[in-house]
Write an enzyme that holds these catalytic residues in place. Structure first.
Site, PDB file in Angstrom:
ATOM      1  N   PHE A  33       9.872   3.385  -6.765  1.00  0.00           N
ATOM      2  CA  PHE A  33       9.275   4.366  -5.831  1.00  0.00           C
ATOM      3  C   PHE A  33       8.213   5.244  -6.492  1.00  0.00           C
ATOM      4  CE2 PHE A  33      13.323   4.579  -2.970  1.00  0.00           C
ATOM      5  CZ  PHE A  33      12.926   3.425  -2.314  1.00  0.00           C
ATOM      6  N   GLY A  88      10.258 -14.086   1.375  1.00  0.00           N
ATOM      7  CA  GLY A  88       9.891 -15.440   0.975  1.00  0.00           C
ATOM      8  C   GLY A  88       9.020 -16.203   1.940  1.00  0.00           C
ATOM      9  N   THR A 148      14.911  -8.814   4.808  1.00  0.00           N
ATOM     10  CA  THR A 148      15.578  -7.972   3.829  1.00  0.00           C
ATOM     11  C   THR A 148      14.595  -7.442   2.786  1.00  0.00           C
ATOM     12  OG1 THR A 148      15.936  -9.761   2.204  1.00  0.00           O
ATOM     13  CG2 THR A 148      17.641  -9.445   3.894  1.00  0.00           C
ATOM     14  N   ASN A 149      15.143  -6.626   1.909  1.00  0.00           N
ATOM     15  CA  ASN A 149      14.433  -6.168   0.715  1.00  0.00           C
ATOM     16  C   ASN A 149      14.531  -7.253  -0.370  1.00  0.00           C
ATOM     17  OD1 ASN A 149      13.260  -4.338  -1.243  1.00  0.00           O
ATOM     18  ND2 ASN A 149      13.981  -2.670   0.061  1.00  0.00           N
ATOM     19  N   ASP A 159       0.870  -1.186   0.000  1.00  0.00           N
ATOM     20  CA  ASP A 159       0.000   0.000   0.000  1.00  0.00           C
ATOM     21  C   ASP A 159       0.900   1.227   0.000  1.00  0.00           C
ATOM     22  OD1 ASP A 159      -2.029   1.804   0.166  1.00  0.00           O
ATOM     23  OD2 ASP A 159      -2.648   1.291   2.210  1.00  0.00           O
ATOM     24  N   THR A 166       4.914 -10.900  -0.976  1.00  0.00           N
ATOM     25  CA  THR A 166       4.671 -11.754  -2.134  1.00  0.00           C
ATOM     26  C   THR A 166       3.845 -13.002  -1.803  1.00  0.00           C
ATOM     27  OG1 THR A 166       6.742 -10.942  -3.036  1.00  0.00           O
ATOM     28  CG2 THR A 166       5.820 -12.894  -4.084  1.00  0.00           C
ATOM     29  N   ALA A 174       6.808   2.888  -0.072  1.00  0.00           N
ATOM     30  CA  ALA A 174       7.670   3.997   0.261  1.00  0.00           C
ATOM     31  C   ALA A 174       7.108   5.346  -0.189  1.00  0.00           C
ATOM     32  CB  ALA A 174       9.040   3.795  -0.390  1.00  0.00           C
ATOM     33  N   SER A 210      16.287  -0.645  -1.822  1.00  0.00           N
ATOM     34  CA  SER A 210      15.545  -0.929  -3.052  1.00  0.00           C
ATOM     35  C   SER A 210      16.523  -0.972  -4.214  1.00  0.00           C
ATOM     36  CB  SER A 210      14.495   0.147  -3.313  1.00  0.00           C
ATOM     37  OG  SER A 210      14.031  -0.008  -4.645  1.00  0.00           O
TER      38      SER A 210
HETATM   39  C1  LIG Z   1       5.702  -4.927  -5.810  1.00  0.00           C
HETATM   40  C2  LIG Z   1       6.628  -4.692  -4.661  1.00  0.00           C
HETATM   41  C3  LIG Z   1       6.885  -3.407  -4.234  1.00  0.00           C
HETATM   42  C4  LIG Z   1       7.748  -3.173  -3.154  1.00  0.00           C
HETATM   43  N1  LIG Z   1       7.968  -1.901  -2.731  1.00  0.00           N
HETATM   44  C5  LIG Z   1       8.774  -1.691  -1.651  1.00  0.00           C
HETATM   45  C6  LIG Z   1       8.994  -0.381  -1.142  1.00  0.00           C
HETATM   46  O1  LIG Z   1       8.431   0.595  -1.624  1.00  0.00           O
HETATM   47  N2  LIG Z   1       9.846  -0.244  -0.085  1.00  0.00           N
HETATM   48  C7  LIG Z   1      10.460  -1.321   0.507  1.00  0.00           C
HETATM   49  O2  LIG Z   1      11.214  -1.160   1.459  1.00  0.00           O
HETATM   50  N3  LIG Z   1      10.241  -2.570   0.054  1.00  0.00           N
HETATM   51  C8  LIG Z   1       9.424  -2.774  -0.997  1.00  0.00           C
HETATM   52  N4  LIG Z   1       9.218  -4.052  -1.440  1.00  0.00           N
HETATM   53  C9  LIG Z   1       9.942  -5.173  -0.774  1.00  0.00           C
HETATM   54  C10 LIG Z   1       9.071  -5.889   0.273  1.00  0.00           C
HETATM   55  O3  LIG Z   1       8.697  -5.006   1.295  1.00  0.00           O
HETATM   56  C11 LIG Z   1       9.843  -7.087   0.859  1.00  0.00           C
HETATM   57  O4  LIG Z   1      10.979  -6.615   1.549  1.00  0.00           O
HETATM   58  C12 LIG Z   1      10.287  -8.081  -0.190  1.00  0.00           C
HETATM   59  O5  LIG Z   1       9.314  -8.215  -1.196  1.00  0.00           O
HETATM   60  C13 LIG Z   1      10.574  -9.464   0.389  1.00  0.00           C
HETATM   61  O6  LIG Z   1       9.450  -9.998   1.032  1.00  0.00           O
HETATM   62  P1  LIG Z   1       8.417 -11.027   0.325  1.00  0.00           P
HETATM   63  O7  LIG Z   1       9.230 -12.144  -0.271  1.00  0.00           O
HETATM   64  O8  LIG Z   1       7.502 -11.482   1.424  1.00  0.00           O
HETATM   65  O9  LIG Z   1       7.697 -10.242  -0.712  1.00  0.00           O
HETATM   66  C14 LIG Z   1       8.359  -4.291  -2.514  1.00  0.00           C
HETATM   67  C15 LIG Z   1       8.078  -5.588  -2.942  1.00  0.00           C
HETATM   68  C16 LIG Z   1       7.235  -5.814  -4.001  1.00  0.00           C
HETATM   69  C17 LIG Z   1       6.956  -7.232  -4.434  1.00  0.00           C
END
Ligand SMILES: Cc1cc2nc3c(=O)[nH]c(=O)nc-3n(C[C@H](O)[C@H](O)[C@H](O)COP(=O)(O)O)c2cc1C
Length: 352
Positions: free
Chosen positions: A114, A289, A238-239, A64, A311, A85, A172
């Site tokens: 962003f 993950g 992590t990111n 969001d 995700t 962000a 990022s």
């Molecule tokens: C579509 C998308 C947009 C994202 N945007 C941001 C963001 O704006 N800032 C941030 O710190 N991480 C962002 N992330 C990273 C997620 O917050 C998270 O760190 C990363 O996806 C790993 O977690 P997951 O495997 O559960 O998705 C984004 C991830 C996705 C898939």
């Protein structure tokens, strides 16, 4: 997942991924999605850098970005949510398409860059936030900014009075050179600037740092040392990753950050190493993950005081939140832990 959710997710996967995401946010806002409300128990209740959480499962940043679904998201069963962000000025992000599903890998690649409506618009929504629920904001920098470090401080100054925590996102992969801010000198001065703004806020909002999964052991140790010395309140690990190891999905060649199942091991290893480097003196939030209760619990055992996901929800739907929370509770009980805090880091060695 019930029949309605499975049907809805089935429809969404046939659409362009960015459009599908917009529709899921709209469905949330319009009340089309059944929400469980707060999920908690004495065993699940926990504290993260002084913030009381009903449970340790949070929504990761990026879901969001513009804080348009605060009310429903605080009723979706999460222990805390992170929006953003947000950058100081609005920006469109990269050209479309910029979001790709890899269903075979249960993964996503994004290169949004962003895209967001800017700090003022997002601050206005945060100012009208629901009272309940723990809400944090992911701070970002404008692509064309002359002073990116100052951008983080600026967004915090504009929004700080309405949030429960803020995250400095220097990880990022979709804003060129942003990750360079993870180096010692840049990071020290960046964090000092952000904390100076924080200390001037009416409330002492905890500040977290979010790091990349693609760091060497030495870099992880250095970031841990800088974070402790700066006096920030926690690290989010992590990111998304730039790695493409072992992927089968047709979109694997797309540029951007990879998230979802293939990120689990890499991000958990970084988390465990950071936990060792900081000797458990810094609260850590484990992300990357998670799509099963075992994985959420494993992050806690590896050193996380709380976890986040994004995700996993794309493939598992919002009902996954309750499954993860209840699954963590069952595992704590099974292993004889009375609280989440008791379990944190007890399985770290497996990941080192
Ligand atoms: C579509 C998308 C947009 C994202 N945007 C941001 C963001 O704006 N800032 C941030 O710190 N991480 C962002 N992330 C990273 C997620 O917050 C998270 O760190 C990363 O996806 C790993 O977690 P997951 O495997 O559960 O998705 C984004 C991830 C996705 C898939």
């Amino acid at each position: 997942m019930n029949r309605y959710e499975a049907f809805g997710l089935g429809l969404l996967t046939r659409l362009d991924p960015e459009r599908a995401h917009g529709l899921s946010l709209m469905a949330l806002r319009t009340g089309l999605v059944a929400l469980p409300g707060e999920i908690t128990s004495p065993r699940l209740r926990t504290s993260l850098a002084g913030i009381d959480l009903p449970n340790p499962v949070g929504l990761a940043a990026g879901f969001d970005k513009n804080a348009t679904a605060l009310d429903p998201l605080t009723r979706a069963g999460f222990g805390f949510i992170e929006v953003g962000a947000a950058t100081p000025r609005p920006q469109p992000g990269n050209p479309r398409p910029r979001l790709f599903r890899l269903p075979e890998d249960r993964a996503v690649i994004n290169r949004f860059g962003f895209n967001n409506e800017g700090a003022a618009a997002i601050a206005a929504r945060l100012a009208a936030r629901p009272e309940r629920g723990v809400i944090g904001l992911n701070l970002g920098a404008n692509k064309d900014s002359a002073n990116r470090a100052q951008d983080f401080a600026e967004v915090l100054a504009a929004t700080g009075r309405w949030i429960d925590f803020a995250t400095v996102n220097v990880s990022s992969p979709n804003t060129e050179k942003l990750r360079d801010l993870q180096g010692r000198a840049a990071l020290e001065s960046l964090l000092a600037g952000v904390l100076e703004v924080r200390d001037g806020l009416p409330r002492r909002v905890p500040v977290f740092l979010k790091i990349a999964p693609d760091l060497t052991d030495d870099e992880i140790a250095e970031i841990g040392a800088v974070a402790l010395a700066a006096g920030i309140n926690g690290v989010i690990a992590t990111n998304t990753t730039l790695s493409r190891d072992g992927l089968g999905g047709a979109a694997r060649g797309e540029a951007g950050g990879l998230s979802g199942a293939p990120l689990f091991e890499r991000s958990t290893r970084v988390l465990a190493r950071l936990s060792r480097a900081t000797e458990g003196r810094l609260p850590l939030i484990g992300v990357g993950g998670i799509s099963t209760p075992d994985q959420a619990y494993e992050k806690i055992l590896a050193g996380a005081s709380a976890v986040q996901l994004y995700t996993g929800l794309v493939f598992g739907g919002l009902s996954l939140v309750g499954e993860l929370v209840r699954g963590i509770e069952d595992r704590l009980l099974r292993d004889g832990f009375a609280t989440v805090a008791e379990a944190v880091g007890t399985g770290r060695e497996r990941w080192l």
